[in-house]
Scaffold this motif. Structure first.
Motif, PDB file in Angstrom:
ATOM      1  N   LYS A 137      17.134  44.151  48.936  1.00  0.00           N
ATOM      2  CA  LYS A 137      17.482  43.230  47.857  1.00  0.00           C
ATOM      3  C   LYS A 137      18.880  42.668  48.079  1.00  0.00           C
ATOM      4  O   LYS A 137      19.783  43.378  48.519  1.00  0.00           O
ATOM      5  N   VAL A 138      19.036  41.391  47.770  1.00  0.00           N
ATOM      6  CA  VAL A 138      20.265  40.673  48.096  1.00  0.00           C
ATOM      7  C   VAL A 138      21.054  40.318  46.844  1.00  0.00           C
ATOM      8  O   VAL A 138      20.511  39.756  45.886  1.00  0.00           O
ATOM      9  N   VAL A 139      22.346  40.645  46.877  1.00  0.00           N
ATOM     10  CA  VAL A 139      23.276  40.191  45.845  1.00  0.00           C
ATOM     11  C   VAL A 139      24.368  39.403  46.552  1.00  0.00           C
ATOM     12  O   VAL A 139      25.099  39.948  47.389  1.00  0.00           O
ATOM     13  N   LEU A 140      24.469  38.132  46.239  1.00  0.00           N
ATOM     14  CA  LEU A 140      25.521  37.279  46.788  1.00  0.00           C
ATOM     15  C   LEU A 140      26.651  37.189  45.769  1.00  0.00           C
ATOM     16  O   LEU A 140      26.400  37.018  44.580  1.00  0.00           O
ATOM     17  N   CYS A 141      27.877  37.277  46.253  1.00  0.00           N
ATOM     18  CA  CYS A 141      29.040  37.308  45.356  1.00  0.00           C
ATOM     19  C   CYS A 141      29.873  36.045  45.471  1.00  0.00           C
ATOM     20  O   CYS A 141      30.021  35.474  46.558  1.00  0.00           O
ATOM     21  N   SER A 142      30.452  35.656  44.352  1.00  0.00           N
ATOM     22  CA  SER A 142      31.426  34.574  44.392  1.00  0.00           C
ATOM     23  C   SER A 142      32.674  35.056  45.109  1.00  0.00           C
ATOM     24  O   SER A 142      33.032  36.235  45.048  1.00  0.00           O
ATOM     25  N   VAL A 143      33.332  34.147  45.813  1.00  0.00           N
ATOM     26  CA  VAL A 143      34.624  34.453  46.411  1.00  0.00           C
ATOM     27  C   VAL A 143      35.627  34.614  45.269  1.00  0.00           C
ATOM     28  O   VAL A 143      35.622  33.844  44.308  1.00  0.00           O
ATOM     29  N   THR A 144      36.454  35.628  45.358  1.00  0.00           N
ATOM     30  CA  THR A 144      37.442  35.847  44.305  1.00  0.00           C
ATOM     31  C   THR A 144      38.506  34.744  44.342  1.00  0.00           C
ATOM     32  O   THR A 144      38.808  34.203  45.410  1.00  0.00           O
ATOM     33  N   PRO A 145      39.084  34.403  43.193  1.00  0.00           N
ATOM     34  CA  PRO A 145      40.010  33.259  43.132  1.00  0.00           C
ATOM     35  C   PRO A 145      41.311  33.502  43.879  1.00  0.00           C
ATOM     36  O   PRO A 145      41.830  34.616  43.918  1.00  0.00           O
ATOM     37  N   SER A 146      41.821  32.434  44.466  1.00  0.00           N
ATOM     38  CA  SER A 146      43.140  32.467  45.093  1.00  0.00           C
ATOM     39  C   SER A 146      43.620  31.032  45.280  1.00  0.00           C
ATOM     40  O   SER A 146      42.839  30.173  45.691  1.00  0.00           O
ATOM     41  N   ASN A 147      44.873  30.783  44.983  1.00  0.00           N
ATOM     42  CA  ASN A 147      45.441  29.465  45.241  1.00  0.00           C
ATOM     43  C   ASN A 147      46.508  29.501  46.327  1.00  0.00           C
ATOM     44  O   ASN A 147      47.178  28.502  46.577  1.00  0.00           O
ATOM     45  N   TYR A 182      32.257  37.065  40.125  1.00  0.00           N
ATOM     46  CA  TYR A 182      33.537  37.685  39.783  1.00  0.00           C
ATOM     47  C   TYR A 182      34.569  36.652  39.307  1.00  0.00           C
ATOM     48  O   TYR A 182      35.513  36.999  38.592  1.00  0.00           O
ATOM     49  N   TYR A 183      34.401  35.431  39.743  1.00  0.00           N
ATOM     50  CA  TYR A 183      35.437  34.405  39.604  1.00  0.00           C
ATOM     51  C   TYR A 183      35.935  34.187  38.173  1.00  0.00           C
ATOM     52  O   TYR A 183      37.151  34.239  37.932  1.00  0.00           O
ATOM     53  N   PRO A 184      35.063  33.965  37.202  1.00  0.00           N
ATOM     54  CA  PRO A 184      35.556  33.647  35.851  1.00  0.00           C
ATOM     55  C   PRO A 184      36.402  34.743  35.221  1.00  0.00           C
ATOM     56  O   PRO A 184      37.352  34.449  34.485  1.00  0.00           O
ATOM     57  N   ALA A 185      36.084  35.991  35.514  1.00  0.00           N
ATOM     58  CA  ALA A 185      36.807  37.105  34.907  1.00  0.00           C
ATOM     59  C   ALA A 185      38.179  37.340  35.548  1.00  0.00           C
ATOM     60  O   ALA A 185      39.038  37.983  34.944  1.00  0.00           O
ATOM     61  N   LEU A 186      38.376  36.817  36.755  1.00  0.00           N
ATOM     62  CA  LEU A 186      39.609  37.073  37.490  1.00  0.00           C
ATOM     63  C   LEU A 186      40.568  35.889  37.533  1.00  0.00           C
ATOM     64  O   LEU A 186      41.764  36.059  37.784  1.00  0.00           O
ATOM     65  N   VAL A 187      40.064  34.673  37.309  1.00  0.00           N
ATOM     66  CA  VAL A 187      40.849  33.467  37.567  1.00  0.00           C
ATOM     67  C   VAL A 187      41.857  33.171  36.453  1.00  0.00           C
ATOM     68  O   VAL A 187      41.620  33.465  35.286  1.00  0.00           O
ATOM     69  N   ASN A 188      42.996  32.584  36.867  1.00  0.00           N
ATOM     70  CA  ASN A 188      43.985  32.118  35.890  1.00  0.00           C
ATOM     71  C   ASN A 188      43.900  30.599  35.743  1.00  0.00           C
ATOM     72  O   ASN A 188      42.988  29.968  36.293  1.00  0.00           O
ATOM     73  N   ASP A 189      44.835  30.009  35.040  1.00  0.00           N
ATOM     74  CA  ASP A 189      44.741  28.563  34.757  1.00  0.00           C
ATOM     75  C   ASP A 189      45.186  27.685  35.917  1.00  0.00           C
ATOM     76  O   ASP A 189      45.168  26.455  35.808  1.00  0.00           O
ATOM     77  N   TYR A 197      45.665  41.404  37.772  1.00  0.00           N
ATOM     78  CA  TYR A 197      44.584  41.878  38.619  1.00  0.00           C
ATOM     79  C   TYR A 197      44.906  41.821  40.111  1.00  0.00           C
ATOM     80  O   TYR A 197      44.086  42.234  40.938  1.00  0.00           O
ATOM     81  N   SER A 198      46.082  41.322  40.483  1.00  0.00           N
ATOM     82  CA  SER A 198      46.453  41.236  41.889  1.00  0.00           C
ATOM     83  C   SER A 198      47.958  41.146  42.042  1.00  0.00           C
ATOM     84  O   SER A 198      48.616  40.441  41.279  1.00  0.00           O
ATOM     85  N   LYS A 199      48.478  41.830  43.043  1.00  0.00           N
ATOM     86  CA  LYS A 199      49.920  41.763  43.312  1.00  0.00           C
ATOM     87  C   LYS A 199      50.272  40.668  44.306  1.00  0.00           C
ATOM     88  O   LYS A 199      51.388  40.168  44.326  1.00  0.00           O
ATOM     89  N   ASP A 200      49.294  40.310  45.155  1.00  0.00           N
ATOM     90  CA  ASP A 200      49.576  39.303  46.179  1.00  0.00           C
ATOM     91  C   ASP A 200      48.769  38.027  46.019  1.00  0.00           C
ATOM     92  O   ASP A 200      48.835  37.130  46.857  1.00  0.00           O
ATOM     93  N   HIS A 203      44.264  40.176  46.947  1.00  0.00           N
ATOM     94  CA  HIS A 203      43.599  41.485  46.883  1.00  0.00           C
ATOM     95  C   HIS A 203      43.703  42.077  45.480  1.00  0.00           C
ATOM     96  O   HIS A 203      44.794  42.150  44.921  1.00  0.00           O
ATOM     97  N   PRO A 204      42.583  42.498  44.928  1.00  0.00           N
ATOM     98  CA  PRO A 204      42.611  43.065  43.577  1.00  0.00           C
ATOM     99  C   PRO A 204      43.366  44.393  43.513  1.00  0.00           C
ATOM    100  O   PRO A 204      43.391  45.165  44.473  1.00  0.00           O
ATOM    101  N   THR A 205      43.973  44.624  42.374  1.00  0.00           N
ATOM    102  CA  THR A 205      44.527  45.940  42.059  1.00  0.00           C
ATOM    103  C   THR A 205      43.389  46.818  41.538  1.00  0.00           C
ATOM    104  O   THR A 205      42.243  46.371  41.430  1.00  0.00           O
ATOM    105  N   LYS A 206      43.691  48.052  41.193  1.00  0.00           N
ATOM    106  CA  LYS A 206      42.677  48.935  40.619  1.00  0.00           C
ATOM    107  C   LYS A 206      42.071  48.300  39.373  1.00  0.00           C
ATOM    108  O   LYS A 206      40.864  48.368  39.144  1.00  0.00           O
ATOM    109  N   GLU A 207      42.929  47.640  38.574  1.00  0.00           N
ATOM    110  CA  GLU A 207      42.442  46.965  37.363  1.00  0.00           C
ATOM    111  C   GLU A 207      41.508  45.815  37.738  1.00  0.00           C
ATOM    112  O   GLU A 207      40.501  45.563  37.052  1.00  0.00           O
ATOM    113  N   GLY A 208      41.839  45.120  38.817  1.00  0.00           N
ATOM    114  CA  GLY A 208      40.968  44.036  39.273  1.00  0.00           C
ATOM    115  C   GLY A 208      39.621  44.542  39.729  1.00  0.00           C
ATOM    116  O   GLY A 208      38.577  43.953  39.424  1.00  0.00           O
ATOM    117  N   TYR A 209      39.630  45.653  40.455  1.00  0.00           N
ATOM    118  CA  TYR A 209      38.357  46.232  40.906  1.00  0.00           C
ATOM    119  C   TYR A 209      37.531  46.737  39.723  1.00  0.00           C
ATOM    120  O   TYR A 209      36.296  46.678  39.750  1.00  0.00           O
TER     121      TYR A 209
END
Length: 224
Positions: A137-147, A182-189, A197-200, A203-209
């Motif tokens: 069974k296949v689950v495809l994931c959105s790329v996590t946000p980054s600018n 994952y994108y909507p829950a992690l993205v900023n404006d 959710y990320s220091k850099d 990459h997500p922090t523990k809270e991001g994961y």
């Protein structure tokens, strides 16, 4: 003496490059772990295939994997063609019930050379089709946000990530694959990842994961 030191350093760099070139997809990274899983006939509910975002996940939240019989097969820095090459050894041969595919960040960054969105899409399609053909069974994931990417400071990846995610969602729906967004829950404006959710910014922090687990876990529980 100075010349000899420089020469030795240069030779070490050459040998290192040649060694990496001999195993470009890094098939050796999980070889022993894969052999052990097969020898022990270990139950594998789901394999998470990806890059550093997946690779670092198991260290941040080991219980999430072990408690659910999930296996992490992320490799830091990898692009989708590298994942496609190792898909048979790191996924198919372990016979999981499901595979969770998350890739694209490093392709957009050009880690293994210039890559168009079409090239990424083709590799995602190939991995999904291989899994489906093997009754996984296949689950495809959105790329996590980054600018921004710290290692490619002049690149502006945000819009390419949005475009790739739109295609992944449409492809998943058209082919009856699950889509973990994952994108909507992690993205900023500003189309980056929220600071909490990320220091850099990548990459997500523990809270991001933890946020990502809240998205993927209901999907896996439903299909497993």
């Amino acid at each position: 003496m100075k010349y000899a030191t420089i020469k030795i350093f240069f030779l070490l760099m050459v040998f290192s490059t040649l060694a990496n070139a001999q195993d470009w997809p890094n098939l050796g990274r999980y070889r022993d772990a894969n052999d052990k899983l097969k020898q022990d006939n270990t139950k594998v509910a789901a394999i998470f295939m990806g890059d550093s975002i997946t690779d670092f996940w198991v260290n941040s939240s080991s219980g999430f994997f072990s408690d659910n019989h999930y296996v992490d097969r992320g490799i830091s820095g990898q692009t989708s063609p590298q994942m496609l090459i190792r898909f048979r050894t790191d996924v198919l041969e372990l016979k999981p019930q499901a595979v969770v595919i998350l890739c694209g960040t490093n392709d957009i960054a050009g880690n293994t050379g210039p890559s168009t969105l079409k090239m990424i899409e083709d590799n995602i399609m190939s991995m999904a089709q291989l899994a489906k053909a093997n009754k996984i069974k296949v689950v495809l994931c959105s790329v996590t946000p980054s600018n921004k990417f710290g290692w490619k400071p002049n690149l502006m990846p945000a819009d390419d990530i949005v475009a790739l995610n739109s295609w992944i969602a449409e492809y998943a729906e058209a082919n009856h694959f699950k889509f973990a967004n994952y994108y909507p829950a992690l993205v900023n404006d500003t189309k980056g990842m929220k600071a909490e959710y990320s220091k850099d910014g990548v990459h997500p922090t523990k809270e991001g994961y933890t946020v990502m687990e809240s998205v993927i876990q209901p999907i896996l529980k439903k299909i497993l």
